[in-house]
Design an enzyme around this catalytic site. Structure first.
Site, PDB file in Angstrom:
ATOM      1  N   ARG A 231       0.838  -1.214   0.000  1.00 11.55           N
ATOM      2  CA  ARG A 231       0.000   0.000   0.000  1.00 11.55           C
ATOM      3  C   ARG A 231       0.871   1.263   0.000  1.00 11.55           C
ATOM      4  NH1 ARG A 231      -3.180  -3.606  -0.564  1.00 11.55           N
ATOM      5  NH2 ARG A 231      -5.272  -3.787   0.303  1.00 11.55           N
TER       6      ARG A 231
ATOM      7  N   GLU B 156      -4.683   3.664   6.282  1.00 10.04           N
ATOM      8  CA  GLU B 156      -4.313   3.403   4.894  1.00 10.04           C
ATOM      9  C   GLU B 156      -4.935   4.513   4.036  1.00 10.04           C
ATOM     10  OE1 GLU B 156      -6.421   1.665   1.901  1.00 10.04           O
ATOM     11  OE2 GLU B 156      -5.669  -0.329   2.368  1.00 10.04           O
TER      12      GLU B 156
ATOM     13  N   SER C 270     -10.552  -0.771   3.442  1.00 12.20           N
ATOM     14  CA  SER C 270      -9.765  -0.891   4.685  1.00 12.20           C
ATOM     15  C   SER C 270      -9.352   0.497   5.146  1.00 12.20           C
ATOM     16  CB  SER C 270      -8.496  -1.697   4.447  1.00 12.20           C
ATOM     17  OG  SER C 270      -8.801  -2.962   3.932  1.00 12.20           O
TER      18      SER C 270
HETATM   19  N1  EPU Z   1     -10.345 -10.720  10.368  1.00 12.84           N
HETATM   20  C1  EPU Z   1     -10.999 -10.802  11.578  1.00 12.84           C
HETATM   21  N2  EPU Z   1     -12.003  -9.905  11.840  1.00 12.84           N
HETATM   22  C2  EPU Z   1     -12.387  -8.968  10.943  1.00 12.84           C
HETATM   23  C3  EPU Z   1     -11.705  -8.873   9.708  1.00 12.84           C
HETATM   24  C4  EPU Z   1     -10.677  -9.764   9.446  1.00 12.84           C
HETATM   25  O1  EPU Z   1     -10.692 -11.648  12.413  1.00 12.84           O
HETATM   26  O2  EPU Z   1     -13.313  -8.219  11.253  1.00 12.84           O
HETATM   27  C5  EPU Z   1      -9.309 -11.707  10.046  1.00 12.84           C
HETATM   28  C6  EPU Z   1      -9.834 -12.711   9.025  1.00 12.84           C
HETATM   29  O3  EPU Z   1     -10.480 -13.783   9.644  1.00 12.84           O
HETATM   30  C7  EPU Z   1      -8.596 -13.159   8.315  1.00 12.84           C
HETATM   31  C8  EPU Z   1      -7.713 -11.949   8.383  1.00 12.84           C
HETATM   32  O4  EPU Z   1      -8.237 -11.083   9.398  1.00 12.84           O
HETATM   33  O5  EPU Z   1      -7.950 -14.182   9.013  1.00 12.84           O
HETATM   34  C9  EPU Z   1      -7.600 -11.236   7.078  1.00 12.84           C
HETATM   35  O6  EPU Z   1      -8.893 -10.776   6.679  1.00 12.84           O
HETATM   36  P1  EPU Z   1      -9.269 -10.480   5.145  1.00 12.84           P
HETATM   37  O7  EPU Z   1      -8.948 -11.646   4.302  1.00 12.84           O
HETATM   38  O8  EPU Z   1     -10.663  -9.958   5.123  1.00 12.84           O
HETATM   39  O9  EPU Z   1      -8.250  -9.374   4.713  1.00 12.84           O
HETATM   40  P2  EPU Z   1      -7.656  -8.077   5.442  1.00 12.84           P
HETATM   41  O10 EPU Z   1      -6.255  -8.354   5.826  1.00 12.84           O
HETATM   42  O11 EPU Z   1      -8.582  -7.617   6.497  1.00 12.84           O
HETATM   43  C10 EPU Z   1      -6.644  -7.125   3.229  1.00 12.84           C
HETATM   44  C11 EPU Z   1      -6.679  -5.838   2.453  1.00 12.84           C
HETATM   45  C12 EPU Z   1      -8.007  -5.714   1.704  1.00 12.84           C
HETATM   46  C13 EPU Z   1      -8.117  -6.886   0.749  1.00 12.84           C
HETATM   47  C14 EPU Z   1      -8.062  -8.184   1.562  1.00 12.84           C
HETATM   48  C15 EPU Z   1      -8.041  -9.407   0.689  1.00 12.84           C
HETATM   49  C16 EPU Z   1      -5.274  -4.301   3.692  1.00 12.84           C
HETATM   50  C17 EPU Z   1      -5.228  -3.089   4.554  1.00 12.84           C
HETATM   51  N3  EPU Z   1      -6.496  -4.725   3.336  1.00 12.84           N
HETATM   52  O12 EPU Z   1      -7.676  -7.051   4.221  1.00 12.84           O
HETATM   53  O13 EPU Z   1      -7.959  -4.517   0.936  1.00 12.84           O
HETATM   54  O14 EPU Z   1      -9.332  -6.840   0.016  1.00 12.84           O
HETATM   55  O15 EPU Z   1      -6.827  -8.215   2.346  1.00 12.84           O
HETATM   56  O16 EPU Z   1      -6.804  -9.519   0.044  1.00 12.84           O
HETATM   57  O17 EPU Z   1      -4.238  -4.835   3.344  1.00 12.84           O
HETATM   58  C18 EPU Z   1      -8.519  -2.208   0.911  1.00 12.84           C
HETATM   59  O18 EPU Z   1      -7.324  -1.971   0.852  1.00 12.84           O
HETATM   60  O19 EPU Z   1      -9.371  -1.279   0.941  1.00 12.84           O
HETATM   61  C19 EPU Z   1      -8.979  -3.593   1.013  1.00 12.84           C
HETATM   62  C20 EPU Z   1     -10.264  -3.900   1.171  1.00 12.84           C
END
Ligand code: EPU
Length: 338
Positions: free
Chosen positions: A162, A333, A237
């Protein structure tokens, strides 16, 4: 090119914040962009694109240049690859759908990301195991002072998680006007390693996936977790996932053995900020018109009339609680306009 006055920016930012632009001008060509940058009456310029990664916390006392330059064309191709040049004002997801219609592979995992193409390199957008940089060739950007166009190679963009040159040394100096991607025409390399994609495709009983199947799976996952900005204001995010050093991580996991994490390298571990925020009890909570999304705690939402200040106050409360509970700093972010 018309300069309008006192325009509400509510339709121009996905958070749906009702801030005003003192002056506003839609830009549909490079020539208009040059002419607008030359306007002596308006020294202060503010660059607005899809408005999908910003939180506006006050009225903007400047000339807002809304970059809406459109166009997609094939730059070069051979038997295996195609280089596509996309103008900055093309909606990202519509552009991804266009590539899929041509059977060009590479951007399918980045389906349904809000915003316009020109801002995608600024934060090196990423999702489901793929980042913009994986297909990126170069971009053109206009120097706001000299009004010249400059080409930035992938190396020059200094992409990180990012992050890019345009968020650091290049900040406030360039306006990205077009982006070039290299995509595959055949033998597409599918990236389905992100667990949720495999699960989704199994449910859809897809056995021999195409790039369109991957895109459909990503769209379904995103729709189930992330709110549609047209229905509920948000900027995806709100925070980045914090990256811990090995030592920090070992201490963290000793105290939180049930935590989710992702190993980045031997020395670095990423902890999902969504998990940390959920553990602090914020998931689904509402404070006036500002809130934390019920399906994904990393997403802050505007239920209608929240001001940018209310959203930022909520963000600060969350940051403090995460720090108090875990000793981990989470940083936005989203670009905060103060
Ligand atoms: N999780 C939780 N609780 C929550 C949300 C997430 O426990 O409320 C846990 C999930 O269970 C999982 C982990 O966190 O084990 C990761 O969650 P998720 O796959 O939803 O991805 P993220 O790390 O929360 C990142 C990106 C997203 C992108 C997703 C999928 C960043 C800041 N965000 O989110 O990007 O869509 O991975 O690759 O890196 C964005 O940048 O706007 C965005 C949506």
């Amino acid at each position: 090119m018309t300069v309008q006055e006192n325009i509400s920016l509510k339709p121009y930012n996905t958070f749906g914040i009702d801030a005003k632009a003192r002056f506003f001008c839609e830009i549909t060509s490079l020539e208009e962009l040059r002419n607008a940058l030359k306007l002596k009456d308006h020294q202060e310029k503010f660059i607005l694109s899809g408005g999908s990664n910003m939180l506006i916390t006050k009225d903007i006392d400047a000339l807002v240049l809304y970059i809406h330059i459109k166009g997609i064309h094939v730059n070069s191709e051979n038997e295996n690859h195609v280089t596509v040049e996309v103008m900055a004002g093309e909606n990202w997801h519509d552009m991804v759908l266009w590539t899929l219609d041509q059977n060009y592979g590479g951007l399918e995992n980045l389906s349904l990301i809000p915003g316009y193409t020109g801002t995608a390199p600024i934060q090196n957008i990423g999702a489901y195991g793929v980042e913009l940089k994986d297909c990126f060739v170069s971009c053109e950007a206009m120097d706001m002072e000299t009004l010249e166009l400059k080409t930035f190679s992938k190396e020059a963009c200094q992409f990180g998680y990012r992050d890019s040159y345009f968020k650091n040394e290049g900040k406030g100096r360039y306006i990205i006007t077009s982006v070039k991607f290299q995509l595959t025409k055949k033998d597409h390399k599918l990236n389905t390693s992100y667990g949720a994609i495999e699960t989704e495709m199994e449910q859809q009983q897809v056995t021999n996936p195409t790039i369109k199947d991957v895109s459909d799976a990503v769209v379904a996952i995103r729709k189930s977790k992330l709110p549609d900005p047209k229905e509920l204001g948000n900027s995806g995010s709100f925070f980045k996932n914090p990256v811990l050093t090995k030592n920090e991580f070992e201490l963290f996991i000793k105290h939180n053995p049930e935590a989710h994490y992702f190993k980045v390298s031997e020395e670095e571990y990423k902890v999902p900020a969504g998990w940390l925020i959920e553990q602090c009890g914020f998931k689904g909570k509402r404070f006036g018109d500002a809130g934390v999304h019920k399906n994904q705690a990393l997403v802050l939402v505007n239920y209608g009339n929240a001001s940018g200040k209310e959203i930022i106050e909520l963000a600060h409360t969350i940051q403090k609680k995460v720090w108090d509970n875990f000793g981990i700093e989470i940083v936005p972010e989203v670009n905060i306009i103060k």
